[in-house]
Design a protein around this motif. Structure first.
Motif, PDB file in Angstrom:
ATOM      1  N   PHE A 216      66.890   2.620 132.112  1.00 20.48           N
ATOM      2  CA  PHE A 216      67.286   4.020 131.949  1.00 20.48           C
ATOM      3  C   PHE A 216      68.372   4.216 130.897  1.00 20.48           C
ATOM      4  N   LEU A 217      69.152   3.191 130.596  1.00 24.57           N
ATOM      5  CA  LEU A 217      70.214   3.347 129.604  1.00 24.57           C
ATOM      6  C   LEU A 217      69.667   3.713 128.223  1.00 24.57           C
ATOM      7  N   PRO A 218      68.621   3.036 127.699  1.00 24.75           N
ATOM      8  CA  PRO A 218      68.096   3.460 126.388  1.00 24.75           C
ATOM      9  C   PRO A 218      67.568   4.890 126.385  1.00 24.75           C
ATOM     10  N   ALA A 219      66.904   5.312 127.485  1.00 25.05           N
ATOM     11  CA  ALA A 219      66.405   6.699 127.552  1.00 25.05           C
ATOM     12  C   ALA A 219      67.563   7.687 127.517  1.00 25.05           C
ATOM     13  N   TRP A 220      68.627   7.382 128.246  1.00 25.05           N
ATOM     14  CA  TRP A 220      69.803   8.257 128.248  1.00 25.05           C
ATOM     15  C   TRP A 220      70.424   8.337 126.859  1.00 25.05           C
ATOM     16  N   LEU A 221      70.622   7.198 126.208  1.00 28.45           N
ATOM     17  CA  LEU A 221      71.252   7.189 124.889  1.00 28.45           C
ATOM     18  C   LEU A 221      70.386   7.920 123.869  1.00 28.45           C
ATOM     19  N   TYR A 222      69.065   7.797 123.996  1.00 30.60           N
ATOM     20  CA  TYR A 222      68.182   8.490 123.056  1.00 30.60           C
ATOM     21  C   TYR A 222      68.317  10.000 123.199  1.00 30.60           C
ATOM     22  N   TYR A 223      68.210  10.490 124.439  1.00 34.07           N
ATOM     23  CA  TYR A 223      68.324  11.936 124.656  1.00 34.07           C
ATOM     24  C   TYR A 223      69.717  12.440 124.301  1.00 34.07           C
ATOM     25  N   LEU A 224      70.737  11.649 124.631  1.00 34.61           N
ATOM     26  CA  LEU A 224      72.104  12.072 124.331  1.00 34.61           C
ATOM     27  C   LEU A 224      72.324  12.171 122.827  1.00 34.61           C
ATOM     28  N   SER A 225      71.878  11.160 122.080  1.00 34.98           N
ATOM     29  CA  SER A 225      72.045  11.202 120.623  1.00 34.98           C
ATOM     30  C   SER A 225      71.238  12.340 120.015  1.00 34.98           C
ATOM     31  N   THR A 226      70.039  12.599 120.560  1.00 34.85           N
ATOM     32  CA  THR A 226      69.223  13.710 120.071  1.00 34.85           C
ATOM     33  C   THR A 226      69.925  15.041 120.302  1.00 34.85           C
ATOM     34  N   PHE A 227      70.494  15.200 121.487  1.00 32.92           N
ATOM     35  CA  PHE A 227      71.165  16.460 121.812  1.00 32.92           C
ATOM     36  C   PHE A 227      72.430  16.655 120.978  1.00 32.92           C
ATOM     37  N   VAL A 228      73.194  15.564 120.789  1.00 32.23           N
ATOM     38  CA  VAL A 228      74.432  15.670 120.000  1.00 32.23           C
ATOM     39  C   VAL A 228      74.114  15.988 118.552  1.00 32.23           C
ATOM     40  N   ARG A 229      73.110  15.300 117.979  1.00 35.88           N
ATOM     41  CA  ARG A 229      72.734  15.581 116.591  1.00 35.88           C
ATOM     42  C   ARG A 229      72.267  17.023 116.445  1.00 35.88           C
ATOM     43  N   GLY A 230      71.480  17.494 117.410  1.00 42.04           N
ATOM     44  CA  GLY A 230      71.000  18.862 117.332  1.00 42.04           C
ATOM     45  C   GLY A 230      72.118  19.878 117.494  1.00 42.04           C
ATOM     46  N   ALA A 231      73.089  19.566 118.373  1.00 47.46           N
ATOM     47  CA  ALA A 231      74.204  20.484 118.560  1.00 47.46           C
ATOM     48  C   ALA A 231      75.030  20.602 117.287  1.00 47.46           C
ATOM     49  N   ARG A 232      75.138  19.509 116.555  1.00 49.43           N
ATOM     50  CA  ARG A 232      75.896  19.554 115.301  1.00 49.43           C
ATOM     51  C   ARG A 232      75.146  20.292 114.198  1.00 49.43           C
ATOM     52  N   SER A 233      73.829  20.118 114.198  1.00 49.69           N
ATOM     53  CA  SER A 233      73.044  20.737 113.120  1.00 49.69           C
ATOM     54  C   SER A 233      72.511  22.112 113.504  1.00 49.69           C
ATOM     55  N   GLY A 234      72.639  22.445 114.807  1.00 50.41           N
ATOM     56  CA  GLY A 234      72.174  23.756 115.259  1.00 50.41           C
ATOM     57  C   GLY A 234      70.742  23.770 115.729  1.00 50.41           C
ATOM     58  N   ALA A 235      70.089  22.612 115.769  1.00 45.40           N
ATOM     59  CA  ALA A 235      68.698  22.547 116.252  1.00 45.40           C
ATOM     60  C   ALA A 235      68.490  21.199 116.908  1.00 45.40           C
ATOM     61  N   VAL A 236      68.053  21.204 118.170  1.00 43.91           N
ATOM     62  CA  VAL A 236      67.779  19.982 118.899  1.00 43.91           C
ATOM     63  C   VAL A 236      66.289  19.714 118.883  1.00 43.91           C
ATOM     64  N   ARG A 237      65.947  18.522 118.501  1.00 41.02           N
ATOM     65  CA  ARG A 237      64.540  18.171 118.422  1.00 41.02           C
ATOM     66  C   ARG A 237      64.126  17.371 119.652  1.00 41.02           C
ATOM     67  N   GLY A 238      63.038  17.779 120.267  1.00 38.39           N
ATOM     68  CA  GLY A 238      62.538  17.038 121.422  1.00 38.39           C
ATOM     69  C   GLY A 238      62.012  15.690 120.981  1.00 38.39           C
ATOM     70  N   PRO A 239      62.233  14.628 121.801  1.00 40.36           N
ATOM     71  CA  PRO A 239      61.801  13.287 121.435  1.00 40.36           C
ATOM     72  C   PRO A 239      60.292  13.149 121.492  1.00 40.36           C
ATOM     73  N   ASP A 240      59.663  12.954 120.365  1.00 43.84           N
ATOM     74  CA  ASP A 240      58.211  12.830 120.338  1.00 43.84           C
ATOM     75  C   ASP A 240      57.744  11.387 120.364  1.00 43.84           C
ATOM     76  N   VAL A 241      58.680  10.437 120.418  1.00 42.82           N
ATOM     77  CA  VAL A 241      58.452   9.024 120.690  1.00 42.82           C
ATOM     78  C   VAL A 241      57.117   8.506 120.176  1.00 42.82           C
ATOM     79  N   ALA A 242      57.133   7.998 118.996  1.00 37.08           N
ATOM     80  CA  ALA A 242      55.994   7.306 118.398  1.00 37.08           C
ATOM     81  C   ALA A 242      54.821   8.231 118.089  1.00 37.08           C
ATOM     82  N   LEU A 243      55.013   9.537 118.262  1.00 39.56           N
ATOM     83  CA  LEU A 243      53.926  10.469 117.951  1.00 39.56           C
ATOM     84  C   LEU A 243      54.198  11.242 116.680  1.00 39.56           C
ATOM     85  N   ASN A 244      55.404  11.022 116.096  1.00 40.29           N
ATOM     86  CA  ASN A 244      55.733  11.741 114.865  1.00 40.29           C
ATOM     87  C   ASN A 244      54.900  11.195 113.715  1.00 40.29           C
ATOM     88  N   THR A 245      54.580  12.073 112.808  1.00 40.35           N
ATOM     89  CA  THR A 245      53.817  11.634 111.636  1.00 40.35           C
ATOM     90  C   THR A 245      54.649  11.837 110.390  1.00 40.35           C
TER      91      THR A 245
END
Length: 245
Positions: A216-245
């Motif tokens: 669970f630690l990697p999942a937490w760190l992934y979502y936390l980093s995603t949320f923090v980056r989005g909060a700084r940039s004004g847009a949070v991106r949902g984790p699409d995990v290996a589905l991004n093109t």
């Protein structure tokens, strides 16, 4: 541990989603509509599937630790009903050393780790594989459905994307925050005192708590980093995990 914490957090997340839609009403890109409800369902179903996948990984890791380091690393030894005759019960008011010696004697005389009736390791292996495979299939299916419905902008900066990132941070964070100290304690206890019972008379097995922390630690760190980056940039991106093109 993981499921006991995820259930109340999931209920709170659902309540938060309801409040979110009631407050927003028909404003913005996430207006209350059938399409938005379907998008919300797909994201929520993906998170549930991800939780199922992670719990399956925890079960597999627990069984793997038992195979690698011994059954007592992941599973508390099972005892037969009555204490063996060679173990004398300490009198009332006896010190901690006497109680610890009694617990050690019980373990040596009554535990039967190799018993064919103890199928906890096999159960974890079967359950882990079942949850892992089903969680992966369901998660990928719901994520693909969500990506097919949403535009790139909705996937990156919509209110639902922000809610998913926040809910993932909170849910997986609560599990990790509880599992990390527990895993640290049980590992240190085993390293310093071996299989000796703790002060409460229990024999701690670090495998399960360690598996929860590692998964669970990697999942937490992934979502936390995603949320923090989005909060700084004004847009949070949902984790699409290996589905991004």
């Amino acid at each position: 541990i993981a499921l006991a914490l995820l259930i109340p957090v999931g209920i709170l997340g659902a309540l938060a989603a309801l409040v979110y839609f009631l407050v927003r009403g028909g404003r913005g890109d996430d207006a209350f509509s059938s399409r938005t409800l379907l998008r919300a369902y797909l994201r929520l179903a993906y998170m549930v599937s991800l939780a199922v996948f992670l719990v399956g990984a925890v079960n597999l890791l627990s069984a793997g630790f038992a195979a690698a380091f011994g059954r007592d690393f992941s599973y508390v030894p099972q005892f037969s009903g009555a204490p063996p005759p060679s173990c004398s019960v300490p009198p009332a008011g006896a010190g901690a050393d006497a109680q610890a010696a009694y617990n050690q004697c019980l373990k040596a005389g009554s535990a039967n780790p190799g018993s064919s009736s103890d199928t906890r390791q096999q159960d974890d292996l079967i359950r882990g594989l079942s949850l892992l495979i089903s969680g992966f299939i369901l998660g990928v299916g719901h994520r693909l459905g969500q990506r097919a419905m949403e535009t790139v902008e909705e996937r990156q900066g919509s209110g639902l994307a922000r809610m998913e990132a926040l809910l993932g941070t909170v849910a997986f964070g609560m599990v990790s925050i509880v599992a990390l100290p527990l895993a640290s304690y049980t590992l240190l206890h085993r390293a310093v005192l071996g299989n000796q019972a703790s002060s409460n008379g229990a024999v701690d097995a670090p495998g399960a708590a360690l598996a929860v922390a590692l998964v669970f630690l990697p999942a937490w760190l992934y979502y936390l980093s995603t949320f923090v980056r989005g909060a700084r940039s004004g847009a949070v991106r949902g984790p699409d995990v290996a589905l991004n093109t």
